[in-house]
Design a protein around this motif. Sequence first.
Motif, mmCIF file in Angstrom:
data_model
loop_
_atom_site.group_PDB
_atom_site.id
_atom_site.type_symbol
_atom_site.label_atom_id
_atom_site.label_comp_id
_atom_site.label_asym_id
_atom_site.label_seq_id
_atom_site.Cartn_x
_atom_site.Cartn_y
_atom_site.Cartn_z
ATOM 1 N N LEU A 285 -30.282 1.552 11.384
ATOM 2 C CA LEU A 285 -29.387 2.357 10.895
ATOM 3 C C LEU A 285 -29.825 3.674 10.420
ATOM 4 C CD1 LEU A 285 -26.306 3.042 10.036
ATOM 5 C CD2 LEU A 285 -26.917 2.048 7.771
ATOM 6 N N TYR A 286 -30.945 3.487 9.710
ATOM 7 C CA TYR A 286 -31.719 4.999 9.127
ATOM 8 C C TYR A 286 -32.234 6.082 10.350
ATOM 9 C CZ TYR A 286 -35.172 7.608 6.338
ATOM 10 O OH TYR A 286 -35.691 8.506 5.596
ATOM 11 N N LEU A 287 -32.817 4.971 11.400
ATOM 12 C CA LEU A 287 -33.362 6.074 12.541
ATOM 13 C C LEU A 287 -32.219 6.634 13.221
ATOM 14 C CD1 LEU A 287 -36.148 3.664 13.790
ATOM 15 C CD2 LEU A 287 -36.344 5.662 12.349
ATOM 16 N N SER A 288 -31.006 6.108 13.153
ATOM 17 C CA SER A 288 -29.941 6.560 13.848
ATOM 18 C C SER A 288 -29.455 8.021 13.420
ATOM 19 C CB SER A 288 -28.505 5.792 14.134
ATOM 20 O OG SER A 288 -27.933 5.282 12.891
ATOM 21 N N TYR A 289 -29.782 8.254 11.971
ATOM 22 C CA TYR A 289 -29.390 9.623 11.698
ATOM 23 C C TYR A 289 -30.215 10.879 12.173
ATOM 24 C CZ TYR A 289 -27.577 6.751 7.731
ATOM 25 O OH TYR A 289 -26.718 6.074 6.898
ATOM 26 N N PHE A 290 -31.340 10.343 12.829
ATOM 27 C CA PHE A 290 -32.162 11.492 13.290
ATOM 28 C C PHE A 290 -32.327 11.570 14.872
ATOM 29 C CE2 PHE A 290 -33.543 10.140 9.075
ATOM 30 C CZ PHE A 290 -33.839 11.345 8.356
ATOM 31 N N TYR A 291 -32.119 10.444 15.580
ATOM 32 C CA TYR A 291 -32.123 10.257 16.967
ATOM 33 C C TYR A 291 -30.957 10.296 17.458
ATOM 34 C CZ TYR A 291 -37.239 9.655 15.941
ATOM 35 O OH TYR A 291 -38.469 9.692 15.481
ATOM 36 N N THR A 292 -31.013 10.712 18.804
ATOM 37 C CA THR A 292 -29.837 10.501 19.809
ATOM 38 C C THR A 292 -29.843 9.049 20.403
ATOM 39 O OG1 THR A 292 -31.022 11.314 21.760
ATOM 40 C CG2 THR A 292 -30.011 12.922 20.420
ATOM 41 N N ARG A 293 -28.809 8.953 21.262
ATOM 42 C CA ARG A 293 -28.537 7.422 21.828
ATOM 43 C C ARG A 293 -29.671 7.199 22.971
ATOM 44 N NH1 ARG A 293 -22.707 7.928 23.563
ATOM 45 N NH2 ARG A 293 -23.448 9.674 23.685
ATOM 46 N N THR A 294 -30.369 8.324 23.475
ATOM 47 C CA THR A 294 -31.248 8.174 24.614
ATOM 48 C C THR A 294 -32.606 7.943 23.957
ATOM 49 O OG1 THR A 294 -31.364 10.566 24.942
ATOM 50 C CG2 THR A 294 -29.864 9.299 26.283
ATOM 51 N N GLU A 295 -32.921 8.487 22.771
ATOM 52 C CA GLU A 295 -34.191 8.597 22.212
ATOM 53 C C GLU A 295 -34.563 7.218 21.509
ATOM 54 O OE1 GLU A 295 -33.923 13.555 21.637
ATOM 55 O OE2 GLU A 295 -33.602 12.137 19.892
ATOM 56 N N LEU A 296 -33.369 6.675 20.756
ATOM 57 C CA LEU A 296 -33.707 5.474 19.859
ATOM 58 C C LEU A 296 -34.216 4.271 20.769
ATOM 59 C CD1 LEU A 296 -33.059 4.591 16.896
ATOM 60 C CD2 LEU A 296 -30.896 3.963 17.785
ATOM 61 N N PRO A 297 -34.016 4.202 21.777
ATOM 62 C CA PRO A 297 -34.552 2.909 22.515
ATOM 63 C C PRO A 297 -35.919 3.120 22.603
ATOM 64 C CG PRO A 297 -32.525 3.425 23.625
ATOM 65 C CD PRO A 297 -32.795 4.241 22.773
ATOM 66 N N VAL A 298 -36.695 4.244 22.783
ATOM 67 C CA VAL A 298 -37.981 4.265 22.880
ATOM 68 C C VAL A 298 -38.668 4.263 21.544
ATOM 69 C CG1 VAL A 298 -39.819 6.011 23.632
ATOM 70 C CG2 VAL A 298 -37.773 5.845 24.945
ATOM 71 N N ARG A 299 -37.664 4.905 20.550
ATOM 72 C CA ARG A 299 -38.447 4.919 18.966
ATOM 73 C C ARG A 299 -38.403 3.459 18.728
ATOM 74 N NH1 ARG A 299 -37.922 9.649 21.497
ATOM 75 N NH2 ARG A 299 -39.449 11.142 20.253
ATOM 76 N N LEU A 300 -37.253 2.422 18.978
ATOM 77 C CA LEU A 300 -37.309 1.158 18.578
ATOM 78 C C LEU A 300 -38.429 0.279 19.094
ATOM 79 C CD1 LEU A 300 -33.456 0.563 18.261
ATOM 80 C CD2 LEU A 300 -35.057 0.516 16.661
ATOM 81 N N ALA A 301 -38.861 0.655 20.270
ATOM 82 C CA ALA A 301 -39.997 0.162 21.070
ATOM 83 C C ALA A 301 -41.329 0.439 20.592
ATOM 84 C CB ALA A 301 -40.368 0.648 22.326
ATOM 85 N N TYR A 302 -41.537 1.526 19.817
ATOM 86 C CA TYR A 302 -42.584 2.008 19.147
ATOM 87 C C TYR A 302 -42.613 1.190 17.793
ATOM 88 C CZ TYR A 302 -43.000 6.410 21.937
ATOM 89 O OH TYR A 302 -42.911 7.190 22.998
ATOM 90 N N PHE A 303 -41.316 1.042 17.314
ATOM 91 C CA PHE A 303 -41.340 0.061 16.211
ATOM 92 C C PHE A 303 -41.733 -1.170 16.281
ATOM 93 C CE2 PHE A 303 -37.788 -1.966 13.220
ATOM 94 C CZ PHE A 303 -38.613 -1.553 11.878
ATOM 95 N N TRP A 304 -41.213 -1.557 17.360
ATOM 96 C CA TRP A 304 -41.841 -3.201 17.679
ATOM 97 C C TRP A 304 -43.324 -3.192 17.965
ATOM 98 C CZ3 TRP A 304 -36.390 -3.072 17.347
ATOM 99 C CH2 TRP A 304 -35.942 -4.280 16.290
#
Length: 609
Positions: free
Chosen positions: A260-279
Amino acid sequence: MSTGTEIEKKSANSLPLYGDNAEQKEPYVSVSSGKLKETKGIFSSLDNSSKESSLGDVTQLGSESINIPVGWPALATQKPQKFYFWNFSGPRNVNLDDVATQQSVFDDPEKSKLYWPIAEYENLHRVDPLARWSWREEVRVLRKIDFRIMTWCAIMFIALQLDRGNLSQAVADNFLDDLGFNTNVFNNGNTVFKVVFLFCEVPSQLISKKIGPDRWIPIQMLCWSGVAMSQYAINSAAGFYVTRALLGALEGGFIADICLYLSYFYTRTELPVRLAYFWAALTIAEIIAAFMAYGILHMRGVHGLAGWRWLFLIEGAITGFVGLWSAVLMPPGPTKTASWFRGKNGWFTPREETIIVNRVLRDDPSKGGMHNRQALNFPMFWKSLKDYDLWPIYIIGLVFGLSSSPVGTYLTLSLRQLGFTTFQTTLMVLPQQVGGLFIMLANTYISEKFNERSLPGVFAQLWVLACLIPIRTFGKNANRWSKYAVTTVLLAHPSNHAVQVAWTSRNSNSVRTRTLSAAMYNMFVQLSGIISSYIYRADDKPLYHRGNTVLIGLACMNIVIYLLVKLYYIFRNKQKAKKWNAMTFEQQDDYSHSTTDEGSSRLDFVFAH
C-alpha cells in the motif's frame, strides 16, 4: 498478451482514453491488427478473430473522447516507457528531453471533475492538469524514489525475514533436540504462527490505513523485535507456541502495508518491478542470514548457551535497530517528506513533488479517492470483501506454493538427515537462494515484457513438477548429492509471487479495494503455508514418498487453476465488452458520468490476466 484494444482515429482535440500500456501515436490509429477500423468501444478487438495487441491492460478508461482545450500544453507522443535498473540512462528509443506526461481524464476539464481528488487528499496542492515534464525529469525522479523509498522498504523486508526465517537455521543447530521437540511440535509451532498471522492481516491493514503505514510499520517492527529476542529464553513447547503466536500477530499485514505504501509513489506498470526487487530483498536476506547464522551458531557454548539462543537474540536486536530508523526515515507521502530528521525542505523539490503526484494520478485517478490516513468503514470493507472478481487471484495465492513449500520448509532437516553437518547445511541453502533471486527477477521481467500473469505461473509449476518426479523416485540408497542437486533446482523455481501481488493491486482499481485485497491475498498465502506444513508427516520420513506424491498432484492441479483463472478473466472482459459495445457513444458518456459502479465492476474496466 493479456488484453487488447483498438484506438479510434481522432482529431488532436478529441483524443480517446487509453490504459496501462496503450500505445499513443499521432494520429491515433488501430494498433491491434494493423488495420484501421471503426469502433464504438475499447473492447472491439476482444473478439476471437482479432489479433491481440501489445497494448496490455486498459483500465477504467472508457472509449469516449476527451476534449483537450485549445492552447493546453502538448502531451507525450509515446506510451509509458518501462525501464529497469540496468538502463542507467532511462528508457531506450526516446528523446529524453521530449514530454513524458501521459494523456488522462485530467486533460478534459469536464471529465476531470469526475475524478478530481477529494478535498482531504494529502497531495491536493500539487495536482495540476497543466503540469508537463520530460522523460529526463521522470527518470531522475524515479531513481530518487527508488533510492529514498524502495531501498529502505527492502531493508525493512530483510529485517522481517531475519526474524521470520531464523527458525529453520535454529533447527539446523539442534533446536528440536535441545528442547526435546519432535517434528510435529515444529509443525504445530509453524501452524500457530501462520494462523495468527493470517487473522491479523486485515486488522493490521485497517490500522495502517487509519494511522498511516509510515507510523504503523515502525511500531510493528519494534514490537516484534522484542518478541524475537525473547525466543532466546524458550524452554518449553508452551513458550515456543506463545512466541510464534506473538510474532504472527505483530508481523501480520507487514507485506500488505508495504505494498500500500509503495502505491503512493509508483504507477501500476512500475509497481510489479519494484515488488520483484522487494522479494529479491527476501532472497538477499536469506543469503545474509545464512552467513550470519554460520558465524552466530559457532557461539554454541558461550556462557553455556546453545548457538540458536544467540541467533534469536542478535537477529531480533538488529530488527529493533531497523525499526527505530524506520520511524524517522518513512515519510507519509511524496509531498510530506520534510521533518526534523529528513530536513526542513524534505527529499523532493516542489517540481519533483508535482511530477510524482500527477504521474501517479494520471495513471490511476482512483488514488485520489482517499487520503493516506483515512480508515475504511464497515460498508467499504464489506464492499471490498465481496468483490468476487478478485477471488480467482486469492485462490491462486492459496494453492501456488503448496507444491514446493514443504520441500523448502524441511530443507535443513532433510540435509541433516542426509548426513551433512550443521555448518554445511547452513551454507548449502545458498545456491538455491542465489539462483532463485535471479530467476525470480527474470520471471517478473518476462511477465511485464509480454504482459502476462497466468502463464508464468504455469511455467513455474511445470518446473516444480519436473523436479518432484525424480525426488519421489529416490530411494534410501540414492546418492545424497543427487538429492541435494534436484532439491536445489526445485527451490530455485521462478516464483510468481511478486507478479501476483501486483496483479491483485492492478485488478482492484480503487484505493478502498486495494487496501483490503493485498491483505486478503496474503491471508490466502499464509493459509497455504498452514496446509503445506501438514503434507510432510513424521510417519513418512525420511523420504516422504507419500508427501511427494501429494505434491506432484498439487503441481498438476495448479497448472489447471492458472489456466482456468486466465480463461475466467477473458470471459469477464468479453462479457463487459458485449454490454459496453451495445451502447451508443452518448450512452457510454452518460455511463461514465453517472454510473454507481465502482472499481473493477465498472463496464469500462478490463481485467489483467
